[in-house]
Design an enzyme around this catalytic site. Structure first.
Site, PDB file in Angstrom:
ATOM      1  N   LYS A 115       0.870  -1.183   0.000  1.00  0.00           N
ATOM      2  CA  LYS A 115       0.000   0.000   0.000  1.00  0.00           C
ATOM      3  C   LYS A 115       0.900   1.223   0.000  1.00  0.00           C
ATOM      4  O   LYS A 115       1.580   1.507   0.982  1.00  0.00           O
ATOM      5  CB  LYS A 115      -0.926   0.016   1.222  1.00  0.00           C
ATOM      6  CG  LYS A 115      -1.889   1.196   1.199  1.00  0.00           C
ATOM      7  CD  LYS A 115      -2.838   1.154   2.372  1.00  0.00           C
ATOM      8  CE  LYS A 115      -4.024   2.084   2.175  1.00  0.00           C
ATOM      9  NZ  LYS A 115      -3.658   3.476   1.936  1.00  0.00           N
ATOM     10  N   GLU A 119      -1.051   3.996  -8.065  1.00  0.00           N
ATOM     11  CA  GLU A 119      -0.786   4.927  -6.981  1.00  0.00           C
ATOM     12  C   GLU A 119       0.483   5.668  -7.379  1.00  0.00           C
ATOM     13  O   GLU A 119       1.511   5.052  -7.685  1.00  0.00           O
ATOM     14  CB  GLU A 119      -0.592   4.168  -5.656  1.00  0.00           C
ATOM     15  CG  GLU A 119      -0.482   5.067  -4.449  1.00  0.00           C
ATOM     16  CD  GLU A 119      -1.837   5.594  -3.941  1.00  0.00           C
ATOM     17  OE1 GLU A 119      -2.881   5.305  -4.571  1.00  0.00           O
ATOM     18  OE2 GLU A 119      -1.840   6.310  -2.924  1.00  0.00           O
ATOM     19  N   LYS A 174      -7.515  -2.646   3.263  1.00  0.00           N
ATOM     20  CA  LYS A 174      -6.190  -2.138   3.617  1.00  0.00           C
ATOM     21  C   LYS A 174      -5.805  -2.605   5.018  1.00  0.00           C
ATOM     22  O   LYS A 174      -6.666  -2.749   5.882  1.00  0.00           O
ATOM     23  CB  LYS A 174      -6.172  -0.627   3.536  1.00  0.00           C
ATOM     24  CG  LYS A 174      -7.212   0.020   4.402  1.00  0.00           C
ATOM     25  CD  LYS A 174      -7.340   1.496   4.134  1.00  0.00           C
ATOM     26  CE  LYS A 174      -8.553   2.033   4.891  1.00  0.00           C
ATOM     27  NZ  LYS A 174      -8.923   3.366   4.592  1.00  0.00           N
TER      28      LYS A 174
HETATM   29  P1  AMP Z   1      -7.454   4.584   2.005  1.00  0.00           P
HETATM   30  O1  AMP Z   1      -7.259   5.849   1.222  1.00  0.00           O
HETATM   31  O2  AMP Z   1      -6.720   4.599   3.307  1.00  0.00           O
HETATM   32  O3  AMP Z   1      -8.904   4.177   2.089  1.00  0.00           O
HETATM   33  O4  AMP Z   1      -6.761   3.398   1.171  1.00  0.00           O
HETATM   34  C1  AMP Z   1      -7.113   3.120  -0.144  1.00  0.00           C
HETATM   35  C2  AMP Z   1      -6.167   3.832  -1.088  1.00  0.00           C
HETATM   36  O5  AMP Z   1      -4.880   3.247  -1.046  1.00  0.00           O
HETATM   37  C3  AMP Z   1      -6.548   3.686  -2.526  1.00  0.00           C
HETATM   38  O6  AMP Z   1      -7.547   4.588  -2.883  1.00  0.00           O
HETATM   39  C4  AMP Z   1      -5.253   3.986  -3.249  1.00  0.00           C
HETATM   40  O7  AMP Z   1      -5.123   5.372  -3.452  1.00  0.00           O
HETATM   41  C5  AMP Z   1      -4.195   3.588  -2.239  1.00  0.00           C
HETATM   42  N1  AMP Z   1      -3.347   2.464  -2.659  1.00  0.00           N
HETATM   43  C6  AMP Z   1      -2.020   2.388  -2.435  1.00  0.00           C
HETATM   44  N2  AMP Z   1      -1.512   1.250  -2.908  1.00  0.00           N
HETATM   45  C7  AMP Z   1      -2.528   0.567  -3.464  1.00  0.00           C
HETATM   46  C8  AMP Z   1      -2.637  -0.694  -4.110  1.00  0.00           C
HETATM   47  N3  AMP Z   1      -1.578  -1.500  -4.282  1.00  0.00           N
HETATM   48  N4  AMP Z   1      -3.862  -1.077  -4.541  1.00  0.00           N
HETATM   49  C9  AMP Z   1      -4.941  -0.289  -4.360  1.00  0.00           C
HETATM   50  N5  AMP Z   1      -4.908   0.912  -3.754  1.00  0.00           N
HETATM   51  C10 AMP Z   1      -3.711   1.341  -3.301  1.00  0.00           C
END
Ligand code: AMP
Length: 611
Positions: free
Chosen positions: A296, A346, A469
């Protein structure tokens, strides 16, 4: 159609709290939308967004660019009321639209030629607002809004102003419009399978791929269910992104993401974070082969649309930020070798000297830039970590399982020198391998991992649990560094792995575990979250404090206090404290704290109990 008729509809929507009634009013409005020859233009596309108080479709992501203070100026200009009095009304009523209605009622000036406001005219003016740029653009916006207010009666002014400031408060959401479109145009259709549910699902789906109720409503009216089903993703019209859920922890997430039950208390005692000796395969249901674990990254989510040489970049909020990222556009042009595609990535900024990623806050400075973008691109270059493909060479992949989408993704690009890469990932990992990737992600300075279901389709705009996540999120602790280990490889001159301790006072005096009498007891070892500079600084700070050198490991005088986040506190026999932090991650030095101010064992116990 006169705007007064729309204001009437707004009033009715506002007056009813009942969702079903709101849906019925919207359905009736859409069904009755004037069109040629009765009207000069088809009003359905206008009303389809206006019923929610928007002049733009969702995907356009445009903002009108008129703040409430500019709108107040416009109201004053149009009506001649005293600005302070208008503000007083605004404060009293709590709504600028209501205050504008008051101003029109009490206006002290009138325009010579007043025109009847029409729906089409208002939309045209509103849609022109974001286009005013450069010098004098604020004044032109004020004038444009003032012109509308000058022609409005109190009710019309109320709703025009609410639309301008984006605060309609009608209780009409996406779901209302979806149901209303189905009701207005698909109810009772001859089609055998057109029950309400099917119709609503078809509208929903059409909206997911188009993000545009104008298109959805007109298609439903003119071409029915079949037409809706034929709607597809289009290049340069961003779709809503699939959202991530949050896993309680790695163990439960690995099971949950493939639809298994959360194994109660089922910790993956992976070798993660601190120690443990690798775990068994998870004990819950769900097929581990279908699990993908991916880094992530902490950056900006980008939807990359490419058609030949033309590349555009949209954010998660569907804003077009292409102009701010010329380097990314070049990288995609160079690295992605299919003709057309929509890929998700990302985008992470990095320090050009060290190659380490920079925090999101620094990268975000690039987003709104309109000037000096190339210089910014040199200062904070970016890498796009690609993680999904929703459209490749004419094929829409929304209904394709992630496993195949990733195959298409991998076939669509070649990693270029740093700028376009696949996200770091492992398919169907053992508990241990998953924990290893998590650990590595944190050690590389990233946020954690994302767990995905390889058998799942892409669900635009939803948080369905196909993507979860995992990141350290417990309340941070302030801990003292009491020892460290030399790093390996490239960083072998640095003290990397840090031994962390809290002060020894336990909530339970019988459990006084501080056998060394130092006043501190260890709660874990940390090796992630430090940038290269911070590692150097840490080494410089610790070396003079070394009291015992054991070769690869040193014991240091407890002096340096650090703030640490982590995923979980485990009970562990490994340390005298009886606890071990899982996946601890460095947040910063706490130079304002002395070692005695560090968190106490009693606090760790409390957090352990409360988690
Ligand atoms: P959050 O913003 O904390 O809800 O986490 C989701 C966000 O993590 C997504 O909207 C992406 O912007 C980010 N992200 C980072 N790495 C990844 C990945 N490998 N796959 C999907 N999303 C990712």
């Amino acid at each position: 159609m006169e705007y007064a008729a729309l204001a009437d509809i707004y009033r009715r929507l506002e007056a009813t709290p009942a969702d079903l009634e709101k849906t019925a009013i919207v359905a009736e409005t859409l069904a009755a939308a004037p069109r040629p020859p009765e009207a000069a233009e088809d009003h359905l596309p206008l009303l389809a967004t206006l019923v929610r108080g928007n002049a733009f479709a969702d995907w356009e992501g445009d903002e009108l660019g008129v703040s409430s203070s500019l709108t107040r100026q416009a109201v004053v200009k149009a009506t001649g009321v005293d600005a302070d009095e208008l503000d007083a009304q605004y404060r009293e009523r709590g709504d600028l639209g209501d205050a504008a209605a008051w101003a029109v009622e009490n206006r002290v000036q009138r325009t010579l030629v007043s025109e009847t406001l029409t729906v089409a005219g208002v939309v045209e003016t509103l849609r022109s607002l974001p286009g005013f740029e450069g010098e004098g653009s604020r004044d032109r916006r004020v004038d444009a809004v003032a012109d509308l207010v000058a022609d409005a009666d109190p009710d019309e002014a109320r709703y025009v102003v609410r639309t301008v400031v984006g605060a309609m408060r009608l209780g009409v959401g996406e779901g209302t419009v979806r149901d209303a479109v189905a009701q207005a145009f698909l109810a009772g259709a001859e089609d055998a399978d057109s029950d309400d549910e099917t119709a609503v699902a078809a509208v929903e789906r059409a909206h997911q791929v188009t993000n545009d109720f104008r298109v959805v409503a007109t298609t439903a009216r003119d071409e029915g269910l079949d037409g809706l089903r034929g709607l597809d993703v289009e290049l340069f019209r961003p779709i809503k992104v699939m959202l991530a859920g949050k896993a309680e922890g790695l163990a439960s997430g690995l099971v949950e993401v493939v639809g298994g039950d959360d194994p109660e208390g089922g910790e993956v005692d992976g070798h993660g974070g601190d120690e443990g000796d690798g775990g068994d395969e998870s004990n819950g249901a769900g097929d581990r082969d279908d699990v993908l674990v991916e880094y992530k990254y902490d950056g900006i989510r980008a939807q990359l649309h490419k058609d030949g040489e033309e590349v555009r970049v949209f954010t998660r909020r569907l804003d077009d930020v292409t102009e701010a990222f010329p380097d990314l556009v070049r990288a995609v042009r160079e690295g992605v070798d299919v003709e057309t595609c929509i890929l998700e990535a990302e985008v992470v900024g990095y320090d050009p000297d060290t190659g380490r990623s920079v925090p999101f806050q620094r990268l975000s400075r690039r987003v709104k830039r309109t000037e000096g973008v190339e210089a910014m691109a040199e200062e904070i270059p970016v890498v796009a970590y690609l993680f999904d493909a929703v459209y490749v060479d004419g094929d829409t992949l929304l209904d394709t399982p992630l496993r195949e989408r990733l195959d298409r993704l991998d076939g669509a690009f070649e990693a270029t020198d740093l700028d376009v890469e696949a996200a770091e990932r492992v398919h169907g990992p053992s508990d241990e391998a998953a924990a290893e990737l998590y650990e590595a992600a944190l050690a590389d300075g990233h946020e954690g991992v994302v767990l995905k279901n390889l058998a799942a389709t892409y669900q635009p705009g939803s948080r369905v649990g196909y993507m979860m996540k995992v990141k350290p999120t417990m309340e941070p602790l302030d801990l003292v560094v009491v020892g460290a280990e030399w790093s390996q490889g490239r960083k072998s001159d640095w003290l990397g792995r840090l031994h962390l301790a809290c002060t020894a006072d336990s909530a339970d005096p019988r459990e006084s575990t501080d056998s060394t009498g130092s006043g501190f007891v260890k709660v874990g070892r940390m090796f992630s979250g430090l940038t290269d500079e911070q590692l150097v600084e840490m080494t410089e700070r610790l070396e003079p404090l070394v009291v015992e050198d054991r070769g690869n490991e040193v014991v240091v005088r407890p002096k340096v206090v650090v703030e640490v986040e982590y995923e979980e506190i485990q009970s562990s026999p490994r340390y005298e404290s009886g606890f071990a932090l899982r996946f601890p991650r460095f947040l910063g030095f706490r130079d304002d704290l002395g070692p005695a101010d560090a968190d106490a064992l009693s606090k760790v116990e409390e957090l352990y109990e409360g988690q």
